[in-house]
Design an enzyme around this catalytic site. Structure first.
Site, PDB file in Angstrom:
ATOM      1  N   LYS A 161      -7.016   6.187  10.813  1.00 32.81           N
ATOM      2  CA  LYS A 161      -8.420   6.022  11.210  1.00 32.81           C
ATOM      3  C   LYS A 161      -8.552   6.129  12.727  1.00 32.81           C
ATOM      4  O   LYS A 161      -7.578   5.948  13.449  1.00 32.81           O
ATOM      5  CB  LYS A 161      -8.926   4.655  10.741  1.00 32.81           C
ATOM      6  CG  LYS A 161      -9.104   4.544   9.231  1.00 32.81           C
ATOM      7  CD  LYS A 161      -9.850   3.256   8.916  1.00 32.81           C
ATOM      8  CE  LYS A 161      -9.866   2.979   7.441  1.00 32.81           C
ATOM      9  NZ  LYS A 161     -10.530   1.684   7.150  1.00 32.81           N
ATOM     10  N   ASP A 186      -4.977   1.647  10.697  1.00 32.50           N
ATOM     11  CA  ASP A 186      -6.358   1.349  11.084  1.00 32.50           C
ATOM     12  C   ASP A 186      -6.357   0.958  12.556  1.00 32.50           C
ATOM     13  O   ASP A 186      -6.513   1.801  13.430  1.00 32.50           O
ATOM     14  CB  ASP A 186      -6.909   0.257  10.173  1.00 32.50           C
ATOM     15  CG  ASP A 186      -8.367  -0.055  10.455  1.00 32.50           C
ATOM     16  OD1 ASP A 186      -8.969   0.641  11.290  1.00 32.50           O
ATOM     17  OD2 ASP A 186      -8.912  -0.986   9.840  1.00 32.50           O
ATOM     18  N   GLY A 244       0.781  -1.241   0.000  1.00 27.79           N
ATOM     19  CA  GLY A 244       0.000   0.000   0.000  1.00 27.79           C
ATOM     20  C   GLY A 244       0.807   1.282   0.000  1.00 27.79           C
ATOM     21  O   GLY A 244       0.346   2.319  -0.478  1.00 27.79           O
ATOM     22  N   PHE A 281     -14.079   2.303   4.785  1.00 28.68           N
ATOM     23  CA  PHE A 281     -13.101   1.603   3.964  1.00 28.68           C
ATOM     24  C   PHE A 281     -12.790   2.457   2.744  1.00 28.68           C
ATOM     25  O   PHE A 281     -13.679   2.836   1.997  1.00 28.68           O
ATOM     26  CB  PHE A 281     -13.619   0.228   3.537  1.00 28.68           C
ATOM     27  CG  PHE A 281     -12.531  -0.633   2.977  1.00 28.68           C
ATOM     28  CD1 PHE A 281     -11.671  -1.309   3.820  1.00 28.68           C
ATOM     29  CD2 PHE A 281     -12.334  -0.725   1.609  1.00 28.68           C
ATOM     30  CE1 PHE A 281     -10.638  -2.085   3.313  1.00 28.68           C
ATOM     31  CE2 PHE A 281     -11.306  -1.500   1.086  1.00 28.68           C
ATOM     32  CZ  PHE A 281     -10.449  -2.173   1.953  1.00 28.68           C
TER      33      PHE A 281
HETATM   34  P1  IMP Z   1      -3.787  -2.243  11.042  1.00 25.11           P
HETATM   35  O1  IMP Z   1      -3.423  -0.813  11.352  1.00 25.11           O
HETATM   36  O2  IMP Z   1      -2.917  -3.239  11.737  1.00 25.11           O
HETATM   37  O3  IMP Z   1      -5.263  -2.512  11.300  1.00 25.11           O
HETATM   38  O4  IMP Z   1      -3.562  -2.553   9.499  1.00 25.11           O
HETATM   39  C1  IMP Z   1      -3.539  -1.556   8.558  1.00 25.11           C
HETATM   40  C2  IMP Z   1      -3.454  -2.183   7.185  1.00 25.11           C
HETATM   41  O5  IMP Z   1      -4.751  -2.668   6.783  1.00 25.11           O
HETATM   42  C3  IMP Z   1      -3.063  -1.130   6.161  1.00 25.11           C
HETATM   43  O6  IMP Z   1      -1.684  -1.096   5.956  1.00 25.11           O
HETATM   44  C4  IMP Z   1      -3.854  -1.536   4.943  1.00 25.11           C
HETATM   45  O7  IMP Z   1      -3.106  -2.454   4.167  1.00 25.11           O
HETATM   46  C5  IMP Z   1      -5.081  -2.233   5.481  1.00 25.11           C
HETATM   47  N1  IMP Z   1      -6.229  -1.285   5.549  1.00 25.11           N
HETATM   48  C6  IMP Z   1      -6.774  -0.740   6.662  1.00 25.11           C
HETATM   49  N2  IMP Z   1      -7.814   0.071   6.370  1.00 25.11           N
HETATM   50  C7  IMP Z   1      -7.928   0.050   5.018  1.00 25.11           C
HETATM   51  C8  IMP Z   1      -8.821   0.722   4.095  1.00 25.11           C
HETATM   52  O8  IMP Z   1      -9.721   1.506   4.445  1.00 25.11           O
HETATM   53  N3  IMP Z   1      -8.632   0.450   2.782  1.00 25.11           N
HETATM   54  C9  IMP Z   1      -7.666  -0.400   2.331  1.00 25.11           C
HETATM   55  N4  IMP Z   1      -6.800  -1.038   3.160  1.00 25.11           N
HETATM   56  C10 IMP Z   1      -6.924  -0.817   4.489  1.00 25.11           C
HETATM   57 MG    MG Z   2      -0.141  -1.041   4.594  1.00 25.53          MG
END
Ligand code: IMP
Ligand code: MG
Length: 183
Positions: free
Chosen positions: A135, A107, A48, A156
């Site tokens: 987020k 996230d 990403g 999302f």
């Molecule tokens: P977390 O912070 O451990 O929950 O993971 C974050 C990862 O989840 C990011 O690096 C993205 O790859 C994916 N992700 C989280 N939210 C979104 C979204 O709204 N769209 C697309 N990918 C997301």
């Molecule tokens: Mg990522």
């Protein structure tokens, strides 16, 4: 790819290309000031972060090296669990290095808090985090994010590196998907 190419699949444009680029210019100036006279290693988190890495790094005036990691967080469905597996590790020795992790979105923050701790344990002089988007959930974990592009609502989003089923990464803006795409 532009808005018109996928207009029927999108609900809203949350952040335009212009807004993203303007904010990255500000973030780059801050990073340049903070790392003046220091070496800097940018660590991009695949996949990403490729767009943020490409644009942010070109706006920096600081000399940088770039390396990449790929991680996967196990979990049920779309929620990350905080249990992280390294799919592709760095090629760079971090001993004494100033590391800036470059991310697309935070996230839950679980992946990133694990990653920052992991890189710190390798003897880096400093480990900081820059993310394009954050987020609200991220506030719940203790992950200190030094550079945040935009705080966004709990929805999302796709575009600018972010995908839904590996699509939409090549949009130059951030948008939300129309419900018919994922339901
Ligand atoms: P977390 O912070 O451990 O929950 O993971 C974050 C990862 O989840 C990011 O690096 C993205 O790859 C994916 N992700 C989280 N939210 C979104 C979204 O709204 N769209 C697309 N990918 C997301
Ligand atoms: Mg990522």
């Amino acid at each position: 790819m532009q808005y018109d190419d996928v207009a029927s699949e999108l609900q809203d444009v949350l952040l335009t290309e212009k807004q993203l680029q303007a904010r990255l210019t500000e973030m780059a100036a801050q990073i340049d000031a903070d790392y003046a006279g220091k070496d800097l290693l940018l660590v991009g988190v695949l996949r990403g972060a490729i767009m943020v890495m490409a644009d942010l790094s070109r706006k920096l005036r600081t000399r940088v090296e770039m390396d990449w990691m790929a991680v996967s967080s196990y979990g049920s469905g779309t929620k990350s669990s905080g249990v992280v597996r390294i799919l592709k590790d760095l090629d760079t020795d971090l001993t004494g290095r100033n590391v800036l992790i470059v991310e697309d979105i935070i996230d839950s923050g679980l992946t990133l808090s694990w990653l920052a701790a992991n890189l710190r344990s390798r003897g880096a002089a400093s480990v900081e985090i820059a993310t394009m988007l954050r987020k609200p959930e991220a506030a719940k974990v203790e992950v200190d994010v030094k550079y945040v592009g935009f705080d966004i609502p709990k929805a999302f989003v796709v575009g600018y590196g972010l995908d839904y089923a590996e699509r939409y990464r090549n949009l130059p803006f951030i948008g939300t998907l129309a419900p018919h795409v994922y339901s």
